[in-house]
Scaffold this motif. Structure first.
Motif, mmCIF file in Angstrom:
data_model
loop_
_atom_site.group_PDB
_atom_site.id
_atom_site.type_symbol
_atom_site.label_atom_id
_atom_site.label_comp_id
_atom_site.label_asym_id
_atom_site.label_seq_id
_atom_site.Cartn_x
_atom_site.Cartn_y
_atom_site.Cartn_z
ATOM 1 N N LEU A 95 13.617 10.308 6.844
ATOM 2 C CA LEU A 95 13.052 11.666 6.821
ATOM 3 C C LEU A 95 11.707 11.641 6.124
ATOM 4 O O LEU A 95 11.552 10.982 5.088
ATOM 5 N N ASP A 96 10.713 12.347 6.668
ATOM 6 C CA ASP A 96 9.448 12.513 5.949
ATOM 7 C C ASP A 96 8.991 13.951 6.117
ATOM 8 O O ASP A 96 9.105 14.532 7.198
ATOM 9 N N ARG A 97 8.438 14.500 5.040
ATOM 10 C CA ARG A 97 7.986 15.895 5.100
ATOM 11 C C ARG A 97 6.734 16.023 5.970
ATOM 12 O O ARG A 97 6.427 17.095 6.478
ATOM 13 N N CYS A 143 -5.287 6.619 -1.235
ATOM 14 C CA CYS A 143 -5.059 5.188 -1.474
ATOM 15 C C CYS A 143 -6.393 4.471 -1.256
ATOM 16 O O CYS A 143 -7.211 4.925 -0.445
ATOM 17 N N GLY A 144 -6.602 3.347 -1.940
ATOM 18 C CA GLY A 144 -7.786 2.527 -1.702
ATOM 19 C C GLY A 144 -7.713 1.784 -0.374
ATOM 20 O O GLY A 144 -8.696 1.205 0.087
ATOM 21 N N GLU A 145 -6.500 1.739 0.227
ATOM 22 C CA GLU A 145 -6.266 1.209 1.587
ATOM 23 C C GLU A 145 -6.499 -0.292 1.703
ATOM 24 O O GLU A 145 -6.778 -0.810 2.778
ATOM 25 N N CYS A 146 -6.400 -1.006 0.568
ATOM 26 C CA CYS A 146 -6.531 -2.463 0.588
ATOM 27 C C CYS A 146 -5.150 -3.103 0.547
ATOM 28 O O CYS A 146 -4.341 -2.784 -0.322
ATOM 29 N N VAL A 147 -4.918 -3.982 1.492
ATOM 30 C CA VAL A 147 -3.633 -4.673 1.610
ATOM 31 C C VAL A 147 -3.864 -6.078 1.070
ATOM 32 O O VAL A 147 -4.631 -6.850 1.660
ATOM 33 N N GLY A 172 9.565 1.400 -3.875
ATOM 34 C CA GLY A 172 8.146 1.768 -3.797
ATOM 35 C C GLY A 172 7.726 2.565 -5.021
ATOM 36 O O GLY A 172 8.271 2.403 -6.116
ATOM 37 N N ASP A 173 6.728 3.445 -4.853
ATOM 38 C CA ASP A 173 6.223 4.236 -5.987
ATOM 39 C C ASP A 173 7.316 5.084 -6.643
ATOM 40 O O ASP A 173 7.225 5.395 -7.838
ATOM 41 N N ALA A 174 8.316 5.490 -5.859
ATOM 42 C CA ALA A 174 9.405 6.287 -6.441
ATOM 43 C C ALA A 174 10.135 5.502 -7.528
ATOM 44 O O ALA A 174 10.736 6.083 -8.423
HETATM 45 C C1 LIG Z 1 -5.830 6.441 -5.775
HETATM 46 C C2 LIG Z 1 -4.908 5.340 -5.336
HETATM 47 C C3 LIG Z 1 -5.423 4.177 -4.811
HETATM 48 C C4 LIG Z 1 -4.567 3.147 -4.418
HETATM 49 N N1 LIG Z 1 -5.077 2.032 -3.835
HETATM 50 C C5 LIG Z 1 -4.253 1.048 -3.406
HETATM 51 C C6 LIG Z 1 -4.750 -0.083 -2.721
HETATM 52 O O1 LIG Z 1 -5.944 -0.203 -2.431
HETATM 53 N N2 LIG Z 1 -3.868 -1.050 -2.357
HETATM 54 C C7 LIG Z 1 -2.530 -0.941 -2.628
HETATM 55 O O2 LIG Z 1 -1.765 -1.854 -2.292
HETATM 56 N N3 LIG Z 1 -2.018 0.161 -3.233
HETATM 57 C C8 LIG Z 1 -2.841 1.149 -3.621
HETATM 58 N N4 LIG Z 1 -2.325 2.276 -4.172
HETATM 59 C C9 LIG Z 1 -0.874 2.407 -4.296
HETATM 60 C C10 LIG Z 1 -0.237 2.708 -2.938
HETATM 61 O O3 LIG Z 1 -0.891 3.799 -2.328
HETATM 62 C C11 LIG Z 1 1.244 3.032 -3.141
HETATM 63 O O4 LIG Z 1 1.800 2.109 -4.055
HETATM 64 C C12 LIG Z 1 2.020 2.975 -1.832
HETATM 65 O O5 LIG Z 1 1.577 3.959 -0.942
HETATM 66 C C13 LIG Z 1 3.511 3.164 -2.112
HETATM 67 O O6 LIG Z 1 4.195 3.301 -0.914
HETATM 68 P P1 LIG Z 1 5.535 4.184 -0.863
HETATM 69 O O7 LIG Z 1 6.099 3.967 0.484
HETATM 70 O O8 LIG Z 1 6.358 3.920 -2.057
HETATM 71 O O9 LIG Z 1 5.041 5.694 -1.042
HETATM 72 P P2 LIG Z 1 4.043 6.590 -0.177
HETATM 73 O O10 LIG Z 1 3.114 5.741 0.576
HETATM 74 O O11 LIG Z 1 3.494 7.593 -1.132
HETATM 75 O O12 LIG Z 1 4.977 7.322 0.862
HETATM 76 C C14 LIG Z 1 5.874 8.331 0.448
HETATM 77 C C15 LIG Z 1 6.244 9.183 1.648
HETATM 78 O O13 LIG Z 1 7.248 10.094 1.222
HETATM 79 C C16 LIG Z 1 7.007 11.355 1.819
HETATM 80 N N5 LIG Z 1 7.629 12.347 0.952
HETATM 81 C C17 LIG Z 1 7.283 12.675 -0.312
HETATM 82 N N6 LIG Z 1 8.102 13.619 -0.802
HETATM 83 C C18 LIG Z 1 8.989 13.917 0.198
HETATM 84 C C19 LIG Z 1 10.083 14.821 0.298
HETATM 85 N N7 LIG Z 1 10.423 15.615 -0.721
HETATM 86 N N8 LIG Z 1 10.778 14.864 1.448
HETATM 87 C C20 LIG Z 1 10.430 14.049 2.493
HETATM 88 N N9 LIG Z 1 9.394 13.176 2.445
HETATM 89 C C21 LIG Z 1 8.700 13.107 1.311
HETATM 90 C C22 LIG Z 1 5.498 11.452 1.895
HETATM 91 O O14 LIG Z 1 5.069 12.355 2.907
HETATM 92 C C23 LIG Z 1 5.094 10.005 2.191
HETATM 93 O O15 LIG Z 1 4.943 9.780 3.572
HETATM 94 C C24 LIG Z 1 -3.168 3.309 -4.572
HETATM 95 C C25 LIG Z 1 -2.651 4.489 -5.094
HETATM 96 C C26 LIG Z 1 -3.509 5.507 -5.455
HETATM 97 C C27 LIG Z 1 -2.919 6.784 -5.981
#
Ligand SMILES: Cc1cc2nc3c(=O)[nH]c(=O)nc-3n(C[C@H](O)[C@H](O)[C@H](O)COP(=O)(O)OP(=O)(O)OC[C@H]3O[C@@H](n4cnc5c(N)ncnc54)[C@H](O)[C@@H]3O)c2cc1C
Length: 395
Positions: A36-38, A47-51, A281-283
């Motif tokens: 599920l995604d909102r 994000c800086g978008e660097c992998v 992930g970030d969570a």
């Molecule tokens: C400013 C900045 C720069 C960054 N630059 C880099 C970089 O260059 N390289 C790098 O590797 N990392 C970078 N990061 C970190 C990277 O963006 C995250 O670590 C990565 O996106 C984590 O992935 P994720 O899947 O855990 O979360 P996310 O990519 O945040 O995905 C979470 C998903 O959950 C969904 N969601 C949220 N709440 C709900 C809800 N209540 N119900 C349903 N869906 C929900 C959102 O819509 C989203 O699609 C950066 C972060 C920031 C803030």
């Protein structure tokens, strides 16, 4: 509510890299997975978008690298840090490189990959709460669909992959404390940048840092990060502040989309597992974006979680104890890297210290390479403790 939903093996909340990668892996193992995604995809993500190179390898292990490369990401061979003559550069080792690509593109490819493996994907559904059984274990999710209708979906396991401000983390009560490091990031794409030669740039000036990366297709990602009280003053003026930052840092380029603002980032957790639930992930905790390792941690965290989840589902119980091997594996995989992130942040946020370190790294490029390799997750943190390297730091 429309009818009673069937009980899923796994409901994954969030379709970023962590959620899509885990959904793909579990669906490939034959599990009944609902993601599920909102948001509706494609969607932008601040994000800086660097992998980094390790994340590229993780995409390869996930079987999605050919599809990502077909989207023509811009190569990333290393970083230039600091400004002008005060800066220094570091490279990934020969044969290892990363790339940069808009998250709107990358995340949609990953979501499609999960769908192709058999995961059901529902976008436009915002999860607001967790369902619990009589013992208090997590038993599913509650939320709202795109039409504002309430949804309830029972599941044997709920995965919180919902990013920095994870609802699942907060409902589980596993957040350790509020953020101490208060930063705000502003992100947008620009056009008209000079050729960056396959290197990202991190310009540090006082309490402000600007990351720039070519993301292919003639555009670059610019991310401006500001700290502390300064960050509070930026709220409400994000676009003006961003455009001024381009001028302040001498970036001769023009913004082509809206500025996304996010922060703070420092959300530590107590643990990543509970009865019937798991965080990835970030969570599962975040600190600071400076070293750009979040996508790798999201993808590799999903790999670690998939092993434990599959074993726990097969054994019949997704209790906190059954999921604990994942929590331990995460700490082993990411603990030392998190300490490096704290050290890097401590140096970057002290201009005099940063200036001294930058001067040393300019004279001893091998030191800069060593740090860039560690933050690219291609060398272990312990490689920084090699006596020959420490000697160069001192002399
Ligand atoms: C400013 C900045 C720069 C960054 N630059 C880099 C970089 O260059 N390289 C790098 O590797 N990392 C970078 N990061 C970190 C990277 O963006 C995250 O670590 C990565 O996106 C984590 O992935 P994720 O899947 O855990 O979360 P996310 O990519 O945040 O995905 C979470 C998903 O959950 C969904 N969601 C949220 N709440 C709900 C809800 N209540 N119900 C349903 N869906 C929900 C959102 O819509 C989203 O699609 C950066 C972060 C920031 C803030």
């Amino acid at each position: 509510m429309v009818g009673a939903a069937r009980t899923r093996d796994v409901v994954v909340v969030g379709g970023g890299p962590a959620g899509s990668a885990l959904a793909h892996r579990l669906a490939s193992l034959g599990r009944d997975v609902l993601l599920l995604d909102r948001a509706e995809f494609p969607r932008r993500k601040p994000c800086g978008e660097c992998v980094n190179p390790a994340a590229v390898r993780a995409l390869d292990r996930l079987g999605v690298l050919p599809a990502v490369l077909a989207a023509h990401p811009a190569p990333l061979h290393g970083w230039r840090i600091g400004a002008g003559a005060e800066g220094f550069g570091g490279s990934f080792p020969r044969g290892e490189s990363g790339f940069a690509l808009p998250r709107a593109v990358l995340d949609r490819i990953l979501l499609d990959h999960a769908r192709a493996a058999g995961a059901e994907v529902r976008t436009g559904v915002r999860v607001t709460d967790l369902l619990r059984d009589e013992s208090g274990a997590v038993a599913g999710v509650r939320g709202v669909d795109a039409d504002g209708r309430p949804v309830e979906i029972p599941a044997r396991l709920v995965v919180g992959a919902d990013g920095l401000r994870s609802v699942v983390l907060r409902r589980l009560g596993l957040l350790k404390r509020g953020p101490r490091l208060r930063k705000l990031a502003l992100t947008a794409h620009v056009t008209g940048m000079h050729d960056m030669g396959g290197r990202g740039e991190l310009r540090v000036r006082g309490r402000e840092c600007v990351g720039i990366a070519d993301v292919g297709d003639g555009s670059a990602n610019v991310t401006v990060v500001v700290t502390g009280g300064h960050a509070e003053g930026v709220r409400g003026h994000a676009a003006d502040f961003f455009d001024d930052a381009l001028r302040r840092h001498g970036i001769g380029a023009w913004r082509v989309d809206d500025v996304l603002a996010t922060g703070p980032f420092d959300w530590p957790i107590r643990r990543a597992v509970a009865d019937g639930a798991l965080l990835v992930g970030d969570a599962a905790g975040y600190y600071d974006p400076f070293t750009g390792q979040g996508i790798y941690r999201a993808l590799h965290g999903a790999e670690l979680a998939a092993r434990t989840v599959d074993a726990a589902l097969r054994a019949g119980g997704v209790t906190s104890a059954a999921l604990a091997p994942y929590d331990r594996a995460r700490r082993r995989a990411f603990g030392a890297g998190e300490r490096v992130q704290h050290v890097v942040e401590g140096v970057v946020s002290r201009p005099a210290l940063f200036g001294a370190v930058a001067a040393r790294f300019r004279r001893r490029p091998v030191l800069a390479d060593a740090v860039i390799r560690v933050t690219g997750d291609v060398s272990p943190v312990r490689s920084l403790l090699r006596p020959s390297l420490l000697a160069r730091l001192v002399w």
